[in-house]
Design a protein around this motif. Structure first.
Motif, PDB file in Angstrom:
ATOM      1  N   ILE A  37       0.833  -1.211   0.000  1.00 30.21           N
ATOM      2  CA  ILE A  37       0.000   0.000   0.000  1.00 30.21           C
ATOM      3  C   ILE A  37       0.865   1.258   0.000  1.00 30.21           C
ATOM      4  CG2 ILE A  37      -1.597   1.364   1.410  1.00 30.21           C
ATOM      5  CD1 ILE A  37      -2.969  -1.168   2.234  1.00 30.21           C
ATOM      6  N   PHE A  38       1.919   1.252   0.799  1.00 31.76           N
ATOM      7  CA  PHE A  38       2.760   2.447   0.893  1.00 31.76           C
ATOM      8  C   PHE A  38       3.588   2.658  -0.374  1.00 31.76           C
ATOM      9  CE2 PHE A  38       1.874   2.495   5.422  1.00 31.76           C
ATOM     10  CZ  PHE A  38       1.970   3.836   5.743  1.00 31.76           C
ATOM     11  N   LEU A  39       4.205   1.610  -0.900  1.00 35.52           N
ATOM     12  CA  LEU A  39       5.204   1.781  -1.953  1.00 35.52           C
ATOM     13  C   LEU A  39       4.690   1.468  -3.351  1.00 35.52           C
ATOM     14  CD1 LEU A  39       8.327   0.265  -0.161  1.00 35.52           C
ATOM     15  CD2 LEU A  39       7.596   2.647  -0.282  1.00 35.52           C
ATOM     16  N   ALA A  40       3.701   0.598  -3.495  1.00 31.51           N
ATOM     17  CA  ALA A  40       3.246   0.193  -4.830  1.00 31.51           C
ATOM     18  C   ALA A  40       1.843   0.676  -5.157  1.00 31.51           C
ATOM     19  CB  ALA A  40       3.320  -1.335  -4.966  1.00 31.51           C
ATOM     20  N   GLY A  41       0.937   0.685  -4.185  1.00 26.78           N
ATOM     21  CA  GLY A  41      -0.440   1.081  -4.446  1.00 26.78           C
ATOM     22  C   GLY A  41      -1.391  -0.065  -4.144  1.00 26.78           C
TER      23      GLY A  41
END
Length: 371
Positions: free
Chosen positions: A334-338
Motif C-alpha cells: 500500500i505504501f510503496l506500490a499502491g
C-alpha cells in the motif's frame, strides 16, 4: 447480550484507560520510540563508508578516479602510502575496504591496455561487503564513461544494462522499514494492551467482581475488545501520520484500504492478547508471553527485516502462522506500490481467518468461573 450492560463495561474500560497512563503510553508513546529508533537509527544502506586508497604512482588519471570516490556520498576515502599500511588499517576495522592503484596503472592506461585495480573488501559483514563492492563498481564504471566522453570515443561494453527501479526508486531503506515497523508496533499494541489489562484485573480482584455480576462472558470480552480496538486504531493512525509527515514515506494506495486491513490485523492481535490473558493471570507473565509469542515472531519472521525467501524451508513454512507476515506485505504494498487487489485478497483472507481463530479460541476458553 444486554446493550446497557455492554455500554457500562465499555465506559468502565475508557475510565480505566484514562486513569492508567501505561495504556496510553503503549498506544502512543511506544510507536514514537520505535519509529525514531528504526527510522533514524537503523539503515540497510551503506553511506560514508571508510575506504582506504593506495596510489603507488600519482597521476592525473589516478587523481580523477580517486575524485570519483571523494564526490560520492557512499565513500569516505582515507589515503595510505603503502598497501601494508592499508591492510593493517582494515584489520583494525578503521576502513571497510581498500582500493589499490598499483604501480603500472597509469602506464598501462596510456598504452591502451587493460589496467588492473586491486580491491579488498572486509567480508565480516556480508551485506555491507556486497554494497561496498557494488558501489566501487559503480564509481569505476562512471570513471570509464567520463574518460570515453573526454576522449571523444565510445565506451565499448558487450552488454549495456538499463536499470528501472520500481516502487522505491530512491532505494531508501527507510521507505521499506517504516511500513513494516507499523505492523510490529500494532502487534505490540494489540497483544500487550489486552494481555496486561486483563491480567491486572485478575491481580486486583476486579475480575472476580465481574464474574459475580449478571454480565455474560461475551459482554466482558466485548467490553475489553472494543475500547482497546479503538485505542489501537488511534495508535495506528498516529504511526501512519508520523511515517508520512516525519519520515516522508509515500502512501501510494488508498487510505481506507489501509484502514480496513489494519482493523483486520488489530483484531487478530487483540485476539492473541485476550488468549494470553486467559492463560496467564499475572501481569509479568502475561507481558513476557506476549513479547515472546507476538513481538519476536513479528520482528524476525514477518519479512520486516529478514527476507522470508532467504530463510531455510522449515522456518519459511513456519512464517505462515505469523499474522504479521501478511500485514507487512499489505503495508509495504500500500505504501510503496499502491492497491494491488490480488495480493490484498489472499493476505486479507489469512488475517480474517486468524482473527476469527484467536477470538473464537478465546471465547471457547473463557468461562464465568474462577478455576
Amino acid at each position: 447480550m444486554n446493550r446497557q450492560r455492554l455500554a457500562g463495561l465499555i465506559r468502565k474500560e475508557f475510565l480505566q484507560i484514562r486513569r492508567d497512563p501505561s495504556a496510553i503510553a503503549i498506544a502512543f508513546l511506544l510507536p514514537v520510540v520505535l519509529l525514531f529508533l528504526f527510522g533514524y537509527g537503523v539503515s540497510l544502506n551503506a553511506e560514508h563508508v571508510p575506504i582506504g586508497v593506495v596510489v603507488a604512482q600519482p597521476s592525473p588519471q589516478s587523481s580523477s578516479l580517486v575524485a570519483g570516490l571523494q564526490q560520492s556520498r557512499y565513500f569516505q576515502p582515507r589515503f595510505y602510502t603503502s598497501i601494508q599500511e592499508a591492510r593493517k588499517a582494515m584489520m583494525q576495522r578503521q576502513v571497510d575496504g581498500i582500493l589499490w592503484l598499483r604501480g603500472p596503472f597509469t602506464r598501462t592506461l596510456l598504452r591502451g591496455d587493460t589496467a588492473q585495480v586491486g580491491v579488498f573488501v572486509n567480508g565480516v559483514d556480508a551485506n555491507n561487503a556486497r554494497l561496498v563492492e557494488g558501489y566501487l563498481q559503480g564509481v569505476w564504471q562512471n570513471w570509464l564513461e567520463q574518460r570515453a566522453n573526454a576522449s571523444g570515443t565510445r565506451l565499448l561494453v558487450p552488454i549495456q544494462a538499463e536499470a528501472r527501479i520500481w516502487f522505491n526508486p530512491s532505494l531508501r531503506s527507510r521507505d521499506y522499514l517504516v511500513p513494516g515497523l507499523i505492523a510490529v508496533i500494532m502487534t505490540l499494541i494489540g497483544a500487550l494492551l489486552t494481555a496486561l489489562v486483563v491480567a491486572r484485573e485478575w491481580e486486583r480482584g476486579t475480575m472476580e467482581a465481574l464474574m459475580a455480576s449478571p454480565v455474560s462472558m461475551g459482554e466482558i470480552l466485548l467490553g475489553k475488545l472494543i475500547p482497546y480496538f479503538l485505542l489501537g486504531m488511534g495508535g495506528m493512525l498516529f504511526s501512519v501520520a508520523l511515517a508520512i509527515g516525519l519520515f516522508a514515506v509515500p502512501l501510494r494506495g488508498n487510505f481506507f484500504v489501509l484502514l480496513f486491513f489494519s482493523a483486520l490485523f488489530l483484531l487478530a492481535a487483540l485476539g492473541m492478547g485476550l488468549l494470553i490473558s486467559s492463560v496467564a493471570r499475572n501481569q509479568f507473565v502475561a507481558g513476557q508471553v506476549a513479547i515472546i509469542v507476538t513481538f519476536l515472531p513479528a520482528f524476525i519472521l514477518s519479512g520486516f527485516i529478514f527476507d522470508i525467501q532467504s530463510m531455510p524451508a522449515p522456518i519459511a513454512f513456519m512464517t505462515h502462522i505469523i499474522p504479521a507476515r501478511y500485514f507487512v506485505t499489505i503495508l509495504q504494498t500500500i505504501f510503496l506500490a499502491g492497491d494491488i487487489w490480488p495480493l490484498f485478497l489472499g493476505n486479507g483472507l489469512a488475517l480474517l481467518l486468524m482473527a476469527l481463530f484467536f477470538l473464537g479460541l478465546t471465547w471457547k476458553r473463557s468461562r464465568k468461573r474462577l478455576d
